[in-house]
Motif scaffolding. Structure first.
Motif, mmCIF file in Angstrom:
data_model
loop_
_atom_site.group_PDB
_atom_site.id
_atom_site.type_symbol
_atom_site.label_atom_id
_atom_site.label_comp_id
_atom_site.label_asym_id
_atom_site.label_seq_id
_atom_site.Cartn_x
_atom_site.Cartn_y
_atom_site.Cartn_z
ATOM 1 N N HIS A 266 -3.758 1.284 -3.807
ATOM 2 C CA HIS A 266 -3.650 2.519 -3.031
ATOM 3 C C HIS A 266 -4.962 2.793 -2.305
ATOM 4 O O HIS A 266 -5.171 3.878 -1.788
ATOM 5 C CB HIS A 266 -3.262 3.708 -3.935
ATOM 6 C CG HIS A 266 -4.233 3.987 -5.036
ATOM 7 N ND1 HIS A 266 -4.098 3.463 -6.295
ATOM 8 C CD2 HIS A 266 -5.353 4.731 -5.056
ATOM 9 C CE1 HIS A 266 -5.096 3.883 -7.055
ATOM 10 N NE2 HIS A 266 -5.874 4.648 -6.329
ATOM 11 N N LEU B 287 0.846 -1.191 0.000
ATOM 12 C CA LEU B 287 0.000 0.000 0.000
ATOM 13 C C LEU B 287 0.877 1.235 0.000
ATOM 14 O O LEU B 287 1.881 1.301 0.722
ATOM 15 C CB LEU B 287 -0.903 0.003 1.246
ATOM 16 C CG LEU B 287 -1.841 1.196 1.421
ATOM 17 C CD1 LEU B 287 -2.934 1.197 0.368
ATOM 18 C CD2 LEU B 287 -2.468 1.165 2.824
ATOM 19 N N GLY B 288 0.496 2.220 -0.777
ATOM 20 C CA GLY B 288 1.248 3.465 -0.795
ATOM 21 C C GLY B 288 0.680 4.416 -1.822
ATOM 22 O O GLY B 288 -0.173 4.035 -2.638
ATOM 23 N N PRO B 289 1.117 5.665 -1.804
ATOM 24 C CA PRO B 289 0.601 6.644 -2.759
ATOM 25 C C PRO B 289 0.953 6.266 -4.188
ATOM 26 O O PRO B 289 1.914 5.528 -4.435
ATOM 27 C CB PRO B 289 1.289 7.950 -2.333
ATOM 28 C CG PRO B 289 2.481 7.530 -1.541
ATOM 29 C CD PRO B 289 2.129 6.243 -0.887
ATOM 30 N N ARG C 256 -5.076 5.022 7.056
ATOM 31 C CA ARG C 256 -5.408 6.192 6.237
ATOM 32 C C ARG C 256 -4.560 7.399 6.633
ATOM 33 O O ARG C 256 -4.121 8.157 5.769
ATOM 34 C CB ARG C 256 -6.897 6.512 6.377
ATOM 35 C CG ARG C 256 -7.361 7.702 5.537
ATOM 36 C CD ARG C 256 -8.862 7.805 5.537
ATOM 37 N NE ARG C 256 -9.465 6.693 4.820
ATOM 38 C CZ ARG C 256 -10.756 6.346 4.933
ATOM 39 N NH1 ARG C 256 -11.545 7.001 5.765
ATOM 40 N NH2 ARG C 256 -11.232 5.349 4.219
ATOM 41 N N VAL D 146 -7.118 2.198 0.834
ATOM 42 C CA VAL D 146 -6.863 1.821 2.226
ATOM 43 C C VAL D 146 -7.845 0.758 2.705
ATOM 44 O O VAL D 146 -7.448 -0.246 3.309
ATOM 45 C CB VAL D 146 -6.929 3.066 3.137
ATOM 46 C CG1 VAL D 146 -6.893 2.660 4.601
ATOM 47 C CG2 VAL D 146 -5.787 4.015 2.811
ATOM 48 N N MET E 65 -1.260 6.954 5.085
ATOM 49 C CA MET E 65 -1.364 7.184 3.645
ATOM 50 C C MET E 65 -1.432 8.677 3.331
ATOM 51 O O MET E 65 -0.768 9.164 2.408
ATOM 52 C CB MET E 65 -2.617 6.470 3.122
ATOM 53 C CG MET E 65 -2.775 6.521 1.629
ATOM 54 S SD MET E 65 -1.640 5.398 0.793
ATOM 55 C CE MET E 65 -2.543 5.182 -0.741
ATOM 56 N N ARG E 66 -2.198 9.416 4.118
ATOM 57 C CA ARG E 66 -2.325 10.861 3.885
ATOM 58 C C ARG E 66 -0.991 11.569 4.083
ATOM 59 O O ARG E 66 -0.620 12.461 3.318
ATOM 60 C CB ARG E 66 -3.377 11.435 4.832
ATOM 61 C CG ARG E 66 -4.807 11.156 4.413
ATOM 62 C CD ARG E 66 -5.787 11.622 5.452
ATOM 63 N NE ARG E 66 -7.168 11.444 4.999
ATOM 64 C CZ ARG E 66 -8.233 11.462 5.799
ATOM 65 N NH1 ARG E 66 -8.060 11.674 7.102
ATOM 66 N NH2 ARG E 66 -9.446 11.292 5.328
ATOM 67 N N MET F 176 3.216 -0.702 4.375
ATOM 68 C CA MET F 176 2.945 0.677 3.996
ATOM 69 C C MET F 176 4.224 1.297 3.462
ATOM 70 O O MET F 176 5.253 1.342 4.149
ATOM 71 C CB MET F 176 2.450 1.460 5.215
ATOM 72 C CG MET F 176 2.116 2.901 4.926
ATOM 73 S SD MET F 176 0.648 3.071 3.914
ATOM 74 C CE MET F 176 1.040 4.603 3.050
ATOM 75 N N GLU G 277 1.973 10.345 3.617
ATOM 76 C CA GLU G 277 2.862 10.057 2.494
ATOM 77 C C GLU G 277 2.376 10.729 1.216
ATOM 78 O O GLU G 277 3.176 11.172 0.388
ATOM 79 C CB GLU G 277 2.993 8.544 2.287
ATOM 80 C CG GLU G 277 3.747 7.861 3.404
ATOM 81 C CD GLU G 277 5.086 8.507 3.679
ATOM 82 O OE1 GLU G 277 5.846 8.753 2.710
ATOM 83 O OE2 GLU G 277 5.370 8.783 4.856
ATOM 84 N N ALA G 278 1.061 10.807 1.040
ATOM 85 C CA ALA G 278 0.521 11.461 -0.154
ATOM 86 C C ALA G 278 0.902 12.936 -0.176
ATOM 87 O O ALA G 278 1.155 13.519 -1.237
ATOM 88 C CB ALA G 278 -0.992 11.302 -0.206
#
Length: 268
Positions: free
Chosen positions: A203, A48-50, A257, A205, A260-261, A217, A263-264
């Motif tokens: 990508h 999982l990742g941007p 999440r 979540v 993820m945010r 992640m 990293e995004a």
């Protein structure tokens, strides 16, 4: 690895990857930054990742479609040197053959198997046709079935080839929400029945948390593992659509999440 610990089925060891650029004298672009991990036989792992972080590139290195700049990947103790039948791949784009029926598409997965004869090829194809619940569409050409059904055909065809590991690159990304939810549940049922190791790239979540035994992640490019998340330890291994309504799922999804945010934001 200790003396009492079995060798991991997939071993990713200090993998770096750079892409060369077209401009003369331009520096290469770093894509993967020293990633290491172990994946056990029968384990469902999600990357999982941007978008653009390098997670698909790492999956392709495991599949032998890309070569690491340095580091290595071992599959059942053997170094991955290129693509072969042991590594089954399912992509976001539908990869069915429109001139073949649903059954013929699935049976095509057995074409390069030298361990079985014609009668067994037919039996294997019918087994996977049933497993993905498409028996009512046996003789339909794939251009007459829905996108979700085509992905089920692709999964069944890949499994019919008897791979040791299933590599899936956002296979449900182009589907509507209801179809995606249905296929997520069906994929979990298939994986329980088949006990294949799976690397699933996404990508999304919620999809990651619902499907995975573990989530890795990834950071923004170049990809590093910023957290390894034991999903089974947090929400258990038995999943249904009701799992998504539990407090444990809600809290884990929000934690992932937030990662993820963060990293995004680094991509912008």
């Amino acid at each position: 690895m200790t003396a009492n610990q079995p060798q991991a089925f997939v071993q990713i060891r200090n993998v770096f990857k750079e892409f060369e650029t077209a401009g003369k004298g331009a520096a290469p672009i770093p894509v993967i930054d020293g990633v290491s991990m172990d994946i056990q036989e029968g384990e469902f792992v999600v990357f999982l990742g941007p978008s653009g972080c390098g997670k698909t590139t790492l999956m392709r290195i495991v599949g032998g479609l890309e070569t690491a700049t340095s580091g290595e990947v071992l599959l059942d103790g053997e170094q991955v040197a290129g693509p072969d039948r042991r590594k089954g791949m399912v992509f976001q784009a539908y990869t069915s053959f429109p001139w073949l029926t649903v059954f013929e598409n699935i049976k095509f997965g057995t074409k390069y198997r030298e361990d079985i004869g014609e009668a067994e090829r037919t039996r294997v194809a019918r087994h996977y046709l049933k497993l993905v619940d498409l028996e009512d569409f046996t003789d339909f050409f794939v251009n007459r079935i829905s996108g979700g059904m085509r992905q089920r055909v692709a999964i069944a065809r890949t499994l019919a080839a008897a791979p040791d590991i299933l590599l899936m690159d956002e296979p449900f990304g182009a589907l509507d929400a209801l179809t995606r939810d249905f296929l997520q549940e069906q994929l979990l049922e298939i994986c329980r029945a088949e006990r294949k190791a799976v690397i699933f790239v996404t990508h999304d979540v919620e999809e990651a948390v619902f499907l995975a035994d573990r989530v890795f992640m990834f950071s923004a490019r170049p990809a590093r593992v910023i957290e390894e998340i034991d999903v089974n330890g947090a929400i258990g291994s038995d999943r249904t659509s009701d799992t998504k309504e539990t407090d444990a799922f809600f809290h884990l999804r929000n934690h992932v999440r937030d990662l993820m945010r963060d990293e995004a934001k680094a991509v912008r």
